[in-house]
Design a protein around this motif. Structure first.
Motif, PDB file in Angstrom:
ATOM      1  N   ASN A   1       0.750  -1.248   0.143  1.00 33.63           N
ATOM      2  CA  ASN A   1       0.136  -0.490   0.530  1.00 33.63           C
ATOM      3  C   ASN A   1       0.827   1.108   0.436  1.00 33.63           C
ATOM      4  O   ASN A   1      -0.120   2.250   0.047  1.00 33.63           O
ATOM      5  CB  ASN A   1      -1.029   0.025   1.303  1.00 33.63           C
ATOM      6  N   HIS A   2       1.924   0.947  -0.210  1.00 30.40           N
ATOM      7  CA  HIS A   2       3.342   2.326  -0.458  1.00 30.40           C
ATOM      8  C   HIS A   2       3.341   2.929   0.962  1.00 30.40           C
ATOM      9  O   HIS A   2       4.161   4.207   1.057  1.00 30.40           O
ATOM     10  CB  HIS A   2       2.679   3.183  -1.406  1.00 30.40           C
ATOM     11  N   GLN A   3       3.139   2.449   2.182  1.00 23.62           N
ATOM     12  CA  GLN A   3       2.817   3.137   3.185  1.00 23.62           C
ATOM     13  C   GLN A   3       3.120   1.924   4.681  1.00 23.62           C
ATOM     14  O   GLN A   3       3.016   2.184   5.972  1.00 23.62           O
ATOM     15  CB  GLN A   3       1.339   3.290   3.657  1.00 23.62           C
ATOM     16  N   GLY A   4       3.534   1.001   3.615  1.00 27.88           N
ATOM     17  CA  GLY A   4       4.584   0.370   5.171  1.00 27.88           C
ATOM     18  C   GLY A   4       3.960  -1.702   5.313  1.00 27.88           C
ATOM     19  O   GLY A   4       4.829  -1.813   6.103  1.00 27.88           O
TER      20      GLY A   4
ATOM     21  N   LEU B   1      14.926  -2.526   9.089  1.00 27.70           N
ATOM     22  CA  LEU B   1      13.633  -2.296   8.877  1.00 27.70           C
ATOM     23  C   LEU B   1      12.774  -3.876   9.773  1.00 27.70           C
ATOM     24  O   LEU B   1      13.058  -5.294  10.229  1.00 27.70           O
ATOM     25  CB  LEU B   1      13.141  -2.677   8.005  1.00 27.70           C
ATOM     26  N   ASP B   2      12.140  -2.780  11.276  1.00 27.73           N
ATOM     27  CA  ASP B   2      11.689  -3.635  12.421  1.00 27.73           C
ATOM     28  C   ASP B   2      10.248  -3.416  12.064  1.00 27.73           C
ATOM     29  O   ASP B   2       9.739  -2.857  11.417  1.00 27.73           O
ATOM     30  CB  ASP B   2      10.969  -2.710  13.513  1.00 27.73           C
ATOM     31  N   SER B   3       9.313  -4.514  11.623  1.00 29.26           N
ATOM     32  CA  SER B   3       8.482  -4.495  12.093  1.00 29.26           C
ATOM     33  C   SER B   3       7.821  -6.339  12.522  1.00 29.26           C
ATOM     34  O   SER B   3       7.752  -6.924  12.872  1.00 29.26           O
ATOM     35  CB  SER B   3       8.613  -5.702   9.994  1.00 29.26           C
ATOM     36  N   VAL B   4       6.254  -6.529  11.579  1.00 25.35           N
ATOM     37  CA  VAL B   4       6.276  -7.703  11.835  1.00 25.35           C
ATOM     38  C   VAL B   4       5.039  -8.368  11.240  1.00 25.35           C
ATOM     39  O   VAL B   4       4.163  -8.026   9.860  1.00 25.35           O
ATOM     40  CB  VAL B   4       4.449  -6.718  13.077  1.00 25.35           C
ATOM     41  N   VAL B   5       5.110  -9.637  10.849  1.00 28.19           N
ATOM     42  CA  VAL B   5       5.301 -10.622  10.048  1.00 28.19           C
ATOM     43  C   VAL B   5       3.979 -11.692  10.983  1.00 28.19           C
ATOM     44  O   VAL B   5       4.422 -11.720  11.731  1.00 28.19           O
ATOM     45  CB  VAL B   5       6.209 -11.414  10.030  1.00 28.19           C
TER      46      VAL B   5
ATOM     47  N   CYS C   1      -0.463 -19.608   0.796  1.00 26.75           N
ATOM     48  CA  CYS C   1      -0.239 -19.281   2.374  1.00 26.75           C
ATOM     49  C   CYS C   1      -0.127 -17.131   1.597  1.00 26.75           C
ATOM     50  O   CYS C   1       0.589 -17.122   0.583  1.00 26.75           O
ATOM     51  CB  CYS C   1       1.309 -19.369   2.791  1.00 26.75           C
ATOM     52  N   LYS C   2      -0.410 -16.316   2.784  1.00 31.94           N
ATOM     53  CA  LYS C   2      -0.461 -14.466   2.651  1.00 31.94           C
ATOM     54  C   LYS C   2       0.492 -14.797   3.663  1.00 31.94           C
ATOM     55  O   LYS C   2       0.015 -14.867   4.994  1.00 31.94           O
ATOM     56  CB  LYS C   2      -1.401 -14.550   2.822  1.00 31.94           C
ATOM     57  N   PHE C   3       1.571 -13.985   3.364  1.00 38.42           N
ATOM     58  CA  PHE C   3       2.714 -13.298   5.013  1.00 38.42           C
ATOM     59  C   PHE C   3       2.240 -11.603   4.638  1.00 38.42           C
ATOM     60  O   PHE C   3       2.628 -11.033   3.500  1.00 38.42           O
ATOM     61  CB  PHE C   3       3.609 -13.161   4.315  1.00 38.42           C
ATOM     62  N   GLN C   4       2.206 -11.331   5.896  1.00 32.89           N
ATOM     63  CA  GLN C   4       1.887  -9.880   6.038  1.00 32.89           C
ATOM     64  C   GLN C   4       2.793  -9.478   7.187  1.00 32.89           C
ATOM     65  O   GLN C   4       3.143 -10.254   7.535  1.00 32.89           O
ATOM     66  CB  GLN C   4       0.722  -9.385   6.634  1.00 32.89           C
ATOM     67  N   VAL C   5       3.142  -7.798   6.114  1.00 36.15           N
ATOM     68  CA  VAL C   5       4.444  -7.587   6.821  1.00 36.15           C
ATOM     69  C   VAL C   5       4.309  -5.585   7.568  1.00 36.15           C
ATOM     70  O   VAL C   5       4.300  -5.256   6.205  1.00 36.15           O
ATOM     71  CB  VAL C   5       6.221  -7.642   6.109  1.00 36.15           C
ATOM     72  N   VAL C   6       4.142  -5.702   8.157  1.00 36.54           N
ATOM     73  CA  VAL C   6       4.140  -4.623   8.700  1.00 36.54           C
ATOM     74  C   VAL C   6       5.294  -3.389   9.253  1.00 36.54           C
ATOM     75  O   VAL C   6       5.792  -4.211   9.927  1.00 36.54           O
ATOM     76  CB  VAL C   6       2.593  -4.066   9.195  1.00 36.54           C
ATOM     77  N   ILE C   7       5.623  -2.446   8.303  1.00 38.08           N
ATOM     78  CA  ILE C   7       7.032  -1.700   8.288  1.00 38.08           C
ATOM     79  C   ILE C   7       6.192  -0.901   9.972  1.00 38.08           C
ATOM     80  O   ILE C   7       5.921  -0.355  10.246  1.00 38.08           O
ATOM     81  CB  ILE C   7       8.371  -1.534   7.508  1.00 38.08           C
ATOM     82  N   GLN C   8       7.102  -0.661  11.220  1.00 32.79           N
ATOM     83  CA  GLN C   8       7.224  -0.580  12.411  1.00 32.79           C
ATOM     84  C   GLN C   8       7.515   1.228  11.796  1.00 32.79           C
ATOM     85  O   GLN C   8       9.622   1.485  11.653  1.00 32.79           O
ATOM     86  CB  GLN C   8       7.608  -0.847  13.187  1.00 32.79           C
ATOM     87  N   LYS C   9       8.123   2.436  11.687  1.00 32.59           N
ATOM     88  CA  LYS C   9       8.234   3.828  11.724  1.00 32.59           C
ATOM     89  C   LYS C   9       8.179   3.974  13.034  1.00 32.59           C
ATOM     90  O   LYS C   9       7.489   3.770  14.285  1.00 32.59           O
ATOM     91  CB  LYS C   9       7.415   4.379  11.177  1.00 32.59           C
ATOM     92  N   LEU C  10       9.961   4.550  13.637  1.00 29.67           N
ATOM     93  CA  LEU C  10       9.805   4.827  14.825  1.00 29.67           C
ATOM     94  C   LEU C  10       9.856   6.617  14.498  1.00 29.67           C
ATOM     95  O   LEU C  10       9.601   7.001  13.466  1.00 29.67           O
ATOM     96  CB  LEU C  10      11.474   4.780  14.187  1.00 29.67           C
TER      97      LEU C  10
END
Length: 163
Positions: A92-95, A140-144, A154-163
């Protein structure tokens, strides 16, 4: 070919061992025990991902942005770890990134239908940790998280944590 099979069996045994350790002495596992098991497996995967990415990027030039890193994960890293590229990468170009693998190697041995769908999450925790560990070492700090609707896709969702 033999090392691929050995990795798959080792993965299944690690998952089985971690779940048995949490269940020992109890009849049924409750949600807390399952969460602890998932956390242990994810932590193991995290350390493996950190080590793998160090080796794979040793001779690589640095990445210019977040999307570049995710493309590397989907092509080179995924190929080294799971022997094939990710089938689809969306963002979504927002992490937030969604990595779609239609024949995820660690689920193909279980089933190709919905028979063992409720067992799939415990076999994905280690893989989520691998991806998170690799991204962490790349800065990149993330939640997977992973989701399965039809096995072995399977779908892996990666959300990059913004500092």
């Amino acid at each position: 070919m033999a090392d691929e099979t050995l990795f798959e069996f080792l993965h299944m045994e690690i998952v089985s061992h971690v779940y048995k350790e949490q269940q020992s002495g109890k009849g049924e596992m409750d949600s807390k025990d399952r969460a602890v098991s998932v956390s242990i497996l994810e932590g193991m995967g995290f350390r493996v991902g950190q080590g793998l990415i160090e080796r794979l990027t040793r001779d690589s030039p640095s990445f210019k942005d977040e999307l570049d890193i995710m493309k590397f994960i989907c092509k080179d890293f995924w190929t080294k770890v799971f022997r094939r590229q990710v089938d689809n990468l969306r963002t979504n170009h927002q992490g937030t990134y969604v990595l779609q693998d239609n024949k995820f190697v660690l689920l193909t041995q279980l089933s190709s239908g919905k028979q063992y769908l409720n067992q799939a999450p415990k076999y994905l925790a280690f893989s989520c940790g691998i991806v998170r560990g690799a991204l962490c070492n790349l800065g990149l700090d993330s939640v997977v998280t992973a989701e399965v609707s039809v096995m072995p896709s399977c779908k892996f969702q990666v959300v990059i944590q913004k500092l």
